[in-house]
Enzyme design. Structure first.
Site, PDB file in Angstrom:
ATOM      1  N   TYR A   1       1.126  -1.317   0.003  1.00 10.11           N
ATOM      2  CA  TYR A   1       0.000  -0.002  -0.218  1.00 10.11           C
ATOM      3  C   TYR A   1       0.834   1.257  -0.111  1.00 10.11           C
ATOM      4  CZ  TYR A   1      -3.668   3.157   1.419  1.00 10.11           C
ATOM      5  OH  TYR A   1      -4.868   4.233   1.815  1.00 10.11           O
TER       6      TYR A   1
ATOM      7  N   LYS B   1       0.991   4.248  -2.919  1.00  9.70           N
ATOM      8  CA  LYS B   1       0.883   5.626  -2.473  1.00  9.70           C
ATOM      9  C   LYS B   1       1.953   6.445  -2.736  1.00  9.70           C
ATOM     10  CE  LYS B   1      -3.599   5.093  -1.728  1.00  9.70           C
ATOM     11  NZ  LYS B   1      -4.708   5.491  -2.554  1.00  9.70           N
TER      12      LYS B   1
HETATM   13  P1  NAP Z   1     -13.538   2.167   0.769  1.00 10.76           P
HETATM   14  O1  NAP Z   1     -14.193   2.924   1.824  1.00 10.76           O
HETATM   15  O2  NAP Z   1     -12.815   0.778   1.019  1.00 10.76           O
HETATM   16  O3  NAP Z   1     -13.824   2.416  -0.764  1.00 10.76           O
HETATM   17  C1  NAP Z   1     -13.182   2.110  -1.804  1.00 10.76           C
HETATM   18  C2  NAP Z   1     -13.527   2.429  -2.981  1.00 10.76           C
HETATM   19  O4  NAP Z   1     -12.909   1.996  -4.075  1.00 10.76           O
HETATM   20  C3  NAP Z   1     -15.029   1.766  -3.151  1.00 10.76           C
HETATM   21  O5  NAP Z   1     -16.021   2.457  -3.866  1.00 10.76           O
HETATM   22  C4  NAP Z   1     -14.677   0.528  -4.097  1.00 10.76           C
HETATM   23  O6  NAP Z   1     -15.690   0.224  -5.175  1.00 10.76           O
HETATM   24  C5  NAP Z   1     -13.400   1.236  -5.053  1.00 10.76           C
HETATM   25  N1  NAP Z   1     -12.559   0.301  -5.762  1.00 10.76           N
HETATM   26  C6  NAP Z   1     -11.812  -0.643  -5.043  1.00 10.76           C
HETATM   27  N2  NAP Z   1     -11.165  -1.497  -5.997  1.00 10.76           N
HETATM   28  C7  NAP Z   1     -11.692  -0.880  -7.465  1.00 10.76           C
HETATM   29  C8  NAP Z   1     -11.243  -1.015  -8.686  1.00 10.76           C
HETATM   30  N3  NAP Z   1     -10.616  -2.060  -9.094  1.00 10.76           N
HETATM   31  N4  NAP Z   1     -12.049  -0.675  -9.601  1.00 10.76           N
HETATM   32  C9  NAP Z   1     -12.954   0.517  -9.330  1.00 10.76           C
HETATM   33  N5  NAP Z   1     -13.085   0.819  -7.972  1.00 10.76           N
HETATM   34  C10 NAP Z   1     -12.327   0.092  -7.117  1.00 10.76           C
HETATM   35  O7  NAP Z   1     -11.929   3.370   0.912  1.00 10.76           O
HETATM   36  P2  NAP Z   1     -11.810   4.738   1.356  1.00 10.76           P
HETATM   37  O8  NAP Z   1     -11.246   4.578   2.649  1.00 10.76           O
HETATM   38  O9  NAP Z   1     -13.033   5.575   0.828  1.00 10.76           O
HETATM   39  O10 NAP Z   1     -10.485   5.217   0.504  1.00 10.76           O
HETATM   40  C11 NAP Z   1     -10.761   5.727  -0.910  1.00 10.76           C
HETATM   41  C12 NAP Z   1      -9.327   6.097  -1.210  1.00 10.76           C
HETATM   42  O11 NAP Z   1      -8.568   7.009  -0.291  1.00 10.76           O
HETATM   43  C13 NAP Z   1      -8.302   4.822  -1.383  1.00 10.76           C
HETATM   44  O12 NAP Z   1      -7.505   5.077  -2.523  1.00 10.76           O
HETATM   45  C14 NAP Z   1      -7.517   4.784  -0.332  1.00 10.76           C
HETATM   46  O13 NAP Z   1      -6.379   4.372  -0.393  1.00 10.76           O
HETATM   47  C15 NAP Z   1      -7.475   6.335   0.088  1.00 10.76           C
HETATM   48  N6  NAP Z   1      -6.976   6.567   1.691  1.00 10.76           N
HETATM   49  C16 NAP Z   1      -7.952   6.354   2.549  1.00 10.76           C
HETATM   50  C17 NAP Z   1      -7.663   6.457   3.952  1.00 10.76           C
HETATM   51  C18 NAP Z   1      -8.587   6.172   5.009  1.00 10.76           C
HETATM   52  O14 NAP Z   1      -8.245   6.330   6.237  1.00 10.76           O
HETATM   53  N7  NAP Z   1      -9.805   5.714   4.687  1.00 10.76           N
HETATM   54  C19 NAP Z   1      -6.479   7.208   4.204  1.00 10.76           C
HETATM   55  C20 NAP Z   1      -5.637   7.450   3.071  1.00 10.76           C
HETATM   56  C21 NAP Z   1      -5.820   7.225   1.924  1.00 10.76           C
HETATM   57  P3  NAP Z   1     -16.772  -1.145  -5.111  1.00 10.76           P
HETATM   58  O15 NAP Z   1     -16.894  -1.069  -3.716  1.00 10.76           O
HETATM   59  O16 NAP Z   1     -17.555  -0.948  -5.951  1.00 10.76           O
HETATM   60  O17 NAP Z   1     -15.688  -2.303  -5.289  1.00 10.76           O
END
Ligand code: NAP
Length: 246
Positions: A154, A158
């Protein structure tokens, strides 16, 4: 305002992507809500946008698939004639210690988080160059800046997003296309809900503002970077992390 703009948000069925889709729509953009598996949830996002008087469509595409991304982005351009905002938000985790990490878990995370962003930029940037205008926003993470034990795949994906952002920013700048990254800290979503309580408590003690962020905090930063006001900002990494990585 983003009236008349066409925005593509990947991984917009849940979490941060959902909040970004709602925010951009509330500013007047028509939003293409991309998802991979969660069709029902993507439809809910579309419905929520429409109830508030906005425009939205859903589109299934696994962003890790180069050819499917070509078809996805080409279909958006064909249907709307433009792409003004591209938010590469789709992301996954497959955590584990480096020495025990499978090749599949490494590849899956890098293919989705990093190559996924390359794939969409590859096909959307040509249109943005033609328009001589565009905003690309890539979702990085503080972990891409600081590293994190148990997240080699991861963190690499990133950190790669940050390099991709800066390279694309340099390539596209002369035609008015900006490319920036957002590096969220720990945000309350399905991704962090999966963490054990002990890890959550230990993490909160590392956050100067003393709490996890909300998806809406990240969405506000994305809306700013997508706006006209941000026209002189490119190649930057904006941390939305409660002060965690400073
Ligand atoms: P999440 O709640 O797990 O949601 C992930 C989203 O990505 C879902 O809509 C999922 O769609 C989609 N996705 C996953 N694999 C995919 C693929 N192969 N093609 C298209 N869509 C895909 O994650 P989140 O926490 O909102 O995170 C969103 C972004 O922010 C990510 O890049 C994550 O790394 C980044 N981020 C998050 C955090 C945190 O603390 N939450 C911190 C830093 C960075 P489906 O459900 O339809 O599969």
């Amino acid at each position: 305002m983003l009236t008349g703009k066409i925005a593509v948000v990947t991984g917009a069925s849940r979490g941060i992507g959902r909040a970004i889709a709602l925010k951009l729509a509330s500013k007047g953009a028509a939003v293409i809500v991309n998802y991979n598996g969660s069709e029902e949830k993507a439809l809910e996002v579309k419905h929520e946008i429409e109830v508030q008087g906005g425009r939205a469509a859903i589109s299934q595409c696994d962003v890790s698939d180069f050819e499917k991304c070509e078809a996805f982005i080409t279909s958006v351009i064909k249907e709307y004639g433009q792409i003004d905002i591209l938010v590469n938000n789709a992301g996954i985790t497959r955590d584990g210690l480096l020495m025990k990490m499978s090749e599949e878990d490494f590849d899956k995370v890098v293919d989705t988080n990093l190559k996924g962003a390359f794939n969409t930029i590859r096909f959307a940037s040509r249109q943005m160059l033609k328009q001589r205008k565009g905003r690309i926003i890539n979702m990085a993470s503080v972990v891409g800046v600081t590293g994190n034990a148990g997240q080699a795949n991861y963190a690499a994906s990133k950190a790669g997003i940050i390099g991709l952002t800066k390279a694309a920013a340099r390539e596209l700048a002369s035609r008015g296309v900006t490319v920036n990254a957002i590096a969220p800290g720990f945000i309350e979503t399905d991704m962090t809900n999966a963490l054990p309580e002990k890890v959550k408590e230990a993490t909160i003690s590392q956050i100067p503002l003393g709490k996890f962020g909300k998806a809406e905090h990240v969405a506000a930063a994305a809306a700013f970077l997508a706006s006209e006001e941000a026209e002189y900002i490119t190649g930057q990494v904006l941390c939305v992390d409660g002060g965690m990585a400073m």
